[in-house]
Design a protein around this motif. Structure first.
Motif, PDB file in Angstrom:
ATOM      1  N   ALA A  71      13.912   9.298   0.412  1.00  7.10           N
ATOM      2  CA  ALA A  71      13.057   8.369   1.152  1.00  7.10           C
ATOM      3  C   ALA A  71      12.834   7.077   0.379  1.00  7.10           C
ATOM      4  CB  ALA A  71      11.716   9.045   1.470  1.00  7.10           C
ATOM      5  N   VAL A  72      12.569   7.183  -0.911  1.00 11.65           N
ATOM      6  CA  VAL A  72      12.271   6.001  -1.722  1.00 11.65           C
ATOM      7  C   VAL A  72      13.526   5.175  -1.963  1.00 11.65           C
ATOM      8  CG1 VAL A  72      11.463   5.230  -3.982  1.00 11.65           C
ATOM      9  CG2 VAL A  72      10.274   7.076  -2.796  1.00 11.65           C
ATOM     10  N   THR A  73      14.634   5.844  -2.252  1.00 14.74           N
ATOM     11  CA  THR A  73      15.873   5.118  -2.524  1.00 14.74           C
ATOM     12  C   THR A  73      16.337   4.333  -1.304  1.00 14.74           C
ATOM     13  OG1 THR A  73      16.518   6.824  -4.112  1.00 14.74           O
ATOM     14  CG2 THR A  73      18.249   5.350  -3.334  1.00 14.74           C
ATOM     15  N   ALA A  74      16.178   4.929  -0.124  1.00 15.70           N
ATOM     16  CA  ALA A  74      16.605   4.232   1.089  1.00 15.70           C
ATOM     17  C   ALA A  74      15.776   2.975   1.341  1.00 15.70           C
ATOM     18  CB  ALA A  74      16.502   5.173   2.291  1.00 15.70           C
ATOM     19  N   LEU A  75      14.559   2.929   0.818  1.00 17.32           N
ATOM     20  CA  LEU A  75      13.687   1.777   1.054  1.00 17.32           C
ATOM     21  C   LEU A  75      14.013   0.605   0.138  1.00 17.32           C
ATOM     22  CD1 LEU A  75      11.260   0.721   2.652  1.00 17.32           C
ATOM     23  CD2 LEU A  75       9.757   1.800   0.960  1.00 17.32           C
ATOM     24  N   THR A  76      14.736   0.842  -0.946  1.00 15.94           N
ATOM     25  CA  THR A  76      15.017  -0.251  -1.886  1.00 15.94           C
ATOM     26  C   THR A  76      15.882  -1.335  -1.251  1.00 15.94           C
ATOM     27  OG1 THR A  76      16.893   1.028  -2.759  1.00 15.94           O
ATOM     28  CG2 THR A  76      14.781   1.211  -3.916  1.00 15.94           C
ATOM     29  N   GLY A  77      16.800  -0.950  -0.365  1.00 14.89           N
ATOM     30  CA  GLY A  77      17.646  -1.945   0.288  1.00 14.89           C
ATOM     31  C   GLY A  77      16.851  -2.911   1.158  1.00 14.89           C
ATOM     32  N   ARG A  87       0.824  -1.201   0.000  1.00 20.18           N
ATOM     33  CA  ARG A  87       0.000   0.000   0.000  1.00 20.18           C
ATOM     34  C   ARG A  87       0.865   1.262   0.000  1.00 20.18           C
ATOM     35  NH1 ARG A  87      -5.185   1.271   1.176  1.00 20.18           N
ATOM     36  NH2 ARG A  87      -5.488  -0.695   0.068  1.00 20.18           N
ATOM     37  N   ILE A  88       1.918   1.262   0.773  1.00 16.29           N
ATOM     38  CA  ILE A  88       2.787   2.442   0.834  1.00 16.29           C
ATOM     39  C   ILE A  88       3.438   2.704  -0.523  1.00 16.29           C
ATOM     40  CG2 ILE A  88       4.946   3.310   1.818  1.00 16.29           C
ATOM     41  CD1 ILE A  88       4.132   2.031   4.458  1.00 16.29           C
ATOM     42  N   VAL A  89       3.935   1.642  -1.160  1.00 17.00           N
ATOM     43  CA  VAL A  89       4.566   1.808  -2.473  1.00 17.00           C
ATOM     44  C   VAL A  89       3.532   2.208  -3.519  1.00 17.00           C
ATOM     45  CG1 VAL A  89       5.814   0.604  -4.304  1.00 17.00           C
ATOM     46  CG2 VAL A  89       6.457   0.242  -1.918  1.00 17.00           C
ATOM     47  N   ASP A  90       2.327   1.646  -3.449  1.00 13.81           N
ATOM     48  CA  ASP A  90       1.275   2.046  -4.391  1.00 13.81           C
ATOM     49  C   ASP A  90       0.908   3.517  -4.222  1.00 13.81           C
ATOM     50  OD1 ASP A  90       1.171  -0.433  -5.530  1.00 13.81           O
ATOM     51  OD2 ASP A  90      -0.626  -1.100  -4.457  1.00 13.81           O
ATOM     52  N   ASP A  91       0.944   4.020  -2.993  1.00 16.47           N
ATOM     53  CA  ASP A  91       0.616   5.430  -2.747  1.00 16.47           C
ATOM     54  C   ASP A  91       1.674   6.371  -3.326  1.00 16.47           C
ATOM     55  OD1 ASP A  91      -1.705   4.728  -1.487  1.00 16.47           O
ATOM     56  OD2 ASP A  91      -0.944   4.991   0.549  1.00 16.47           O
ATOM     57  N   TYR A  92       2.855   5.849  -3.590  1.00 16.00           N
ATOM     58  CA  TYR A  92       3.869   6.683  -4.245  1.00 16.00           C
ATOM     59  C   TYR A  92       3.404   7.120  -5.633  1.00 16.00           C
ATOM     60  CZ  TYR A  92       7.318   5.195  -0.721  1.00 16.00           C
ATOM     61  OH  TYR A  92       7.997   4.965   0.455  1.00 16.00           O
ATOM     62  N   TYR A 115       5.578 -12.159  -3.174  1.00 16.81           N
ATOM     63  CA  TYR A 115       4.807 -10.928  -2.970  1.00 16.81           C
ATOM     64  C   TYR A 115       5.737  -9.733  -2.781  1.00 16.81           C
ATOM     65  CZ  TYR A 115       0.737 -13.940  -2.249  1.00 16.81           C
ATOM     66  OH  TYR A 115      -0.267 -14.852  -2.406  1.00 16.81           O
ATOM     67  N   PHE A 116       6.773  -9.915  -1.966  1.00 21.03           N
ATOM     68  CA  PHE A 116       7.721  -8.829  -1.743  1.00 21.03           C
ATOM     69  C   PHE A 116       8.517  -8.515  -3.005  1.00 21.03           C
ATOM     70  CE2 PHE A 116       7.305 -10.059   2.837  1.00 21.03           C
ATOM     71  CZ  PHE A 116       6.880  -8.824   3.292  1.00 21.03           C
ATOM     72  N   ARG A 117       8.750  -9.504  -3.859  1.00 18.37           N
ATOM     73  CA  ARG A 117       9.438  -9.236  -5.119  1.00 18.37           C
ATOM     74  C   ARG A 117       8.611  -8.311  -6.003  1.00 18.37           C
ATOM     75  NH1 ARG A 117      11.332 -14.591  -4.532  1.00 18.37           N
ATOM     76  NH2 ARG A 117       9.548 -15.459  -5.672  1.00 18.37           N
ATOM     77  N   ASP A 118       7.292  -8.496  -5.982  1.00 16.54           N
ATOM     78  CA  ASP A 118       6.418  -7.620  -6.755  1.00 16.54           C
ATOM     79  C   ASP A 118       6.485  -6.195  -6.209  1.00 16.54           C
ATOM     80  OD1 ASP A 118       4.113  -7.257  -8.723  1.00 16.54           O
ATOM     81  OD2 ASP A 118       3.166  -6.615  -6.843  1.00 16.54           O
ATOM     82  N   VAL A 119       6.472  -6.050  -4.890  1.00 14.03           N
ATOM     83  CA  VAL A 119       6.577  -4.724  -4.283  1.00 14.03           C
ATOM     84  C   VAL A 119       7.919  -4.086  -4.635  1.00 14.03           C
ATOM     85  CG1 VAL A 119       6.597  -3.444  -2.106  1.00 14.03           C
ATOM     86  CG2 VAL A 119       5.023  -5.354  -2.398  1.00 14.03           C
ATOM     87  N   HIS A 120       8.979  -4.881  -4.593  1.00 17.92           N
ATOM     88  CA  HIS A 120      10.308  -4.352  -4.911  1.00 17.92           C
ATOM     89  C   HIS A 120      10.375  -3.875  -6.352  1.00 17.92           C
ATOM     90  CE1 HIS A 120      14.587  -4.811  -6.196  1.00 17.92           C
ATOM     91  NE2 HIS A 120      14.773  -4.133  -5.088  1.00 17.92           N
ATOM     92  N   ASP A 121       9.763  -4.611  -7.275  1.00 10.84           N
ATOM     93  CA  ASP A 121       9.757  -4.203  -8.680  1.00 10.84           C
ATOM     94  C   ASP A 121       9.064  -2.854  -8.853  1.00 10.84           C
ATOM     95  OD1 ASP A 121      11.089  -6.492  -9.355  1.00 10.84           O
ATOM     96  OD2 ASP A 121       9.289  -7.587  -9.996  1.00 10.84           O
ATOM     97  N   HIS A 122       7.917  -2.696  -8.193  1.00 10.66           N
ATOM     98  CA  HIS A 122       7.203  -1.417  -8.264  1.00 10.66           C
ATOM     99  C   HIS A 122       8.032  -0.290  -7.649  1.00 10.66           C
ATOM    100  CE1 HIS A 122       3.052  -3.630  -8.479  1.00 10.66           C
ATOM    101  NE2 HIS A 122       3.800  -3.798  -9.566  1.00 10.66           N
ATOM    102  N   LEU A 123       8.719  -0.606  -6.568  1.00  9.96           N
ATOM    103  CA  LEU A 123       9.535   0.410  -5.898  1.00  9.96           C
ATOM    104  C   LEU A 123      10.690   0.870  -6.792  1.00  9.96           C
ATOM    105  CD1 LEU A 123      10.038   1.980  -3.255  1.00  9.96           C
ATOM    106  CD2 LEU A 123      11.476   0.076  -2.514  1.00  9.96           C
ATOM    107  N   VAL A 124      11.329  -0.067  -7.457  1.00 12.54           N
ATOM    108  CA  VAL A 124      12.427   0.286  -8.365  1.00 12.54           C
ATOM    109  C   VAL A 124      11.912   1.145  -9.512  1.00 12.54           C
ATOM    110  CG1 VAL A 124      14.095  -0.651 -10.003  1.00 12.54           C
ATOM    111  CG2 VAL A 124      13.819  -1.720  -7.764  1.00 12.54           C
ATOM    112  N   ARG A 125      10.749   0.787 -10.043  1.00 11.67           N
ATOM    113  CA  ARG A 125      10.149   1.589 -11.117  1.00 11.67           C
ATOM    114  C   ARG A 125       9.875   3.016 -10.637  1.00 11.67           C
ATOM    115  NH1 ARG A 125       4.186   0.115 -11.848  1.00 11.67           N
ATOM    116  NH2 ARG A 125       4.253   1.227  -9.865  1.00 11.67           N
ATOM    117  N   ASP A 126       9.319   3.141  -9.438  1.00  9.09           N
ATOM    118  CA  ASP A 126       9.043   4.474  -8.891  1.00  9.09           C
ATOM    119  C   ASP A 126      10.327   5.254  -8.665  1.00  9.09           C
ATOM    120  OD1 ASP A 126       6.393   3.757  -8.909  1.00  9.09           O
ATOM    121  OD2 ASP A 126       6.297   3.299  -6.765  1.00  9.09           O
TER     122      ASP A 126
END
Length: 371
Positions: free
Chosen positions: A243-249, A195-200, A270-281
């Motif tokens: 903030a976003v870059t620090a979360l990728t690790g 949810r947090i990554v989707d809100d980005y 599931y976390f891999r999907d979130v990580h993919d979205h985070l990298v895209r953002d």
């Protein structure tokens, strides 16, 4: 579950304090006073929701904090999820004492303003800091908040600071998917991170609209100077990017390096999907940062070019005006022996020559783009 030693304890937790008594033969160790009980208003203002979950279903609806803490100890196959929003230090410390959370993690949850990170304490308690973001379009500001998650075998404690990414809808969505919720506390962490990554995305869309407006303003040709707006946007984007870059690790570790983490391995995909979205953002945000840098440089170049155009225009008019100024100044010196003064057509001829020269200069400057 490991309990911190007395020597590493910090202020909010009970500790033993050596006191030197004047009448004794040495130091005497006394127990620090127990914390005062929490008031109902303090608990009510901090606890957003509290529930017991087992087999993918919620048991008994909303339960009070004290009851949830008691039932959490009796959970063998279920867990308790306690959601807090901007809690007082007393509430966080009380929950920390009950679940024997590490003092450093509790301190982070109390004070906030932490960089995104993931820590494991005692081998069976996970602590993660997730950064939330909320875009205020009217002020072109990005409000960065935090969600801190304590996760153990029988409990999940979420501490949210700021207005971004409310977790009530996350809880409802997760309760609507009992198969996922049945995985246990790991599924809660996944749902929150997702949810947090989707809100980005909403924040990124707001920034994208403002960046497009800035680009139009820079190249509009109206002579405006949006440098201040560009700088403010760039500062907000930079804070968001950090903030976003620090979360990728931490998210990378949850997605592919779960060994040693108290998580159900079924949540890896599931976390891999979130990580993919985070990298895209993160890539899109980095693109905005570069665009704003280029826009700022282009704006400076536009201002410099406009200044040069103004200088050329002024110089051209000065050159044109210099011709009649010189000629008329010459005839204004009142010499006695100036044969042109006695000519019948002297005056119109001088004026005509001046006009021809000025017209020729004007045409020349117009042709070269100075006018």
């Amino acid at each position: 579950m490991s309990v911190p030693s007395e020597g590493s304890s910090w202020f909010p937790l009970p500790r033993r304090i050596p006191v030197r008594r004047s009448s004794g033969n040495g130091a005497t160790t006394v127990q620090a006073p127990e914390p005062e009980p929490l008031s109902e208003d303090e608990i009510r203002s901090a606890v957003v929701d509290c529930g017991i979950y087992e087999g993918g279903e919620r048991l008994g609806g909303h339960v009070e904090l004290a009851s949830a803490l008691g039932k959490a100890d009796a959970c063998e196959h279920g867990f308790v999820w306690i959601g807090l929003h901007d809690p007082s230090p007393g509430v966080v410390e009380a929950i920390g004492r009950h679940f024997q959370l590490h003092p450093l993690a509790v301190e982070d949850a109390v004070h906030g303003h932490e960089r995104a990170k993931l820590e494991v304490y005692g081998g069976d308690t996970l602590f993660i800091v997730l950064k939330t973001a909320r875009y205020v379009d009217s002020d072109e500001l990005i409000e960065i908040g935090e969600v801190m998650v304590f996760l153990g075998a029988s409990f999940v404690v979420t501490v949210r600071h700021g207005k971004g990414s409310p977790l009530h809808d996350v809880r409802l969505d997760l309760e609507a998917h009992p198969d996922l919720l049945g995985i246990g506390p790991s599924s809660v962490l996944y749902a929150i991170a997702d949810r947090i990554v989707d809100d980005y995305v909403a924040v990124i869309d707001g920034i994208a609209a403002d960046v497009e407006e800035v680009e139009v303003e820079v190249f509009s040709g109206f002579g405006s100077n949006p440098a201040e707006r560009i700088y403010r946007l760039k500062r907000e984007v930079l804070a968001f990017r950090r903030a976003v870059t620090a979360l990728t690790g931490p998210m990378q570790r949850l997605a592919s390096k779960q060994a040693g983490l108290p998580l159900d391995p079924r949540t890896g995909e599931y976390f891999r999907d979130v990580h993919d979205h985070l990298v895209r953002d993160a890539e899109r945000i980095a693109g905005f940062d570069e665009l704003l840098t280029n826009a700022l440089q282009a704006n400076v170049a536009q201002i410099t070019m406009r200044d040069n155009q103004d200088m050329r225009r002024i110089s051209a008019w000065v050159a044109i005006i210099a011709v009649p100024t010189m000629v008329f100044g010459l005839y204004g010196m009142n010499f006695e022996h100036m044969p042109e003064l006695e000519w019948t057509y002297g005056y119109p001829l001088v004026v005509a020559v001046v006009l021809v020269i000025c017209a020729a200069l004007y045409r020349k400057f117009k042709h070269t783009g100075w006018l």
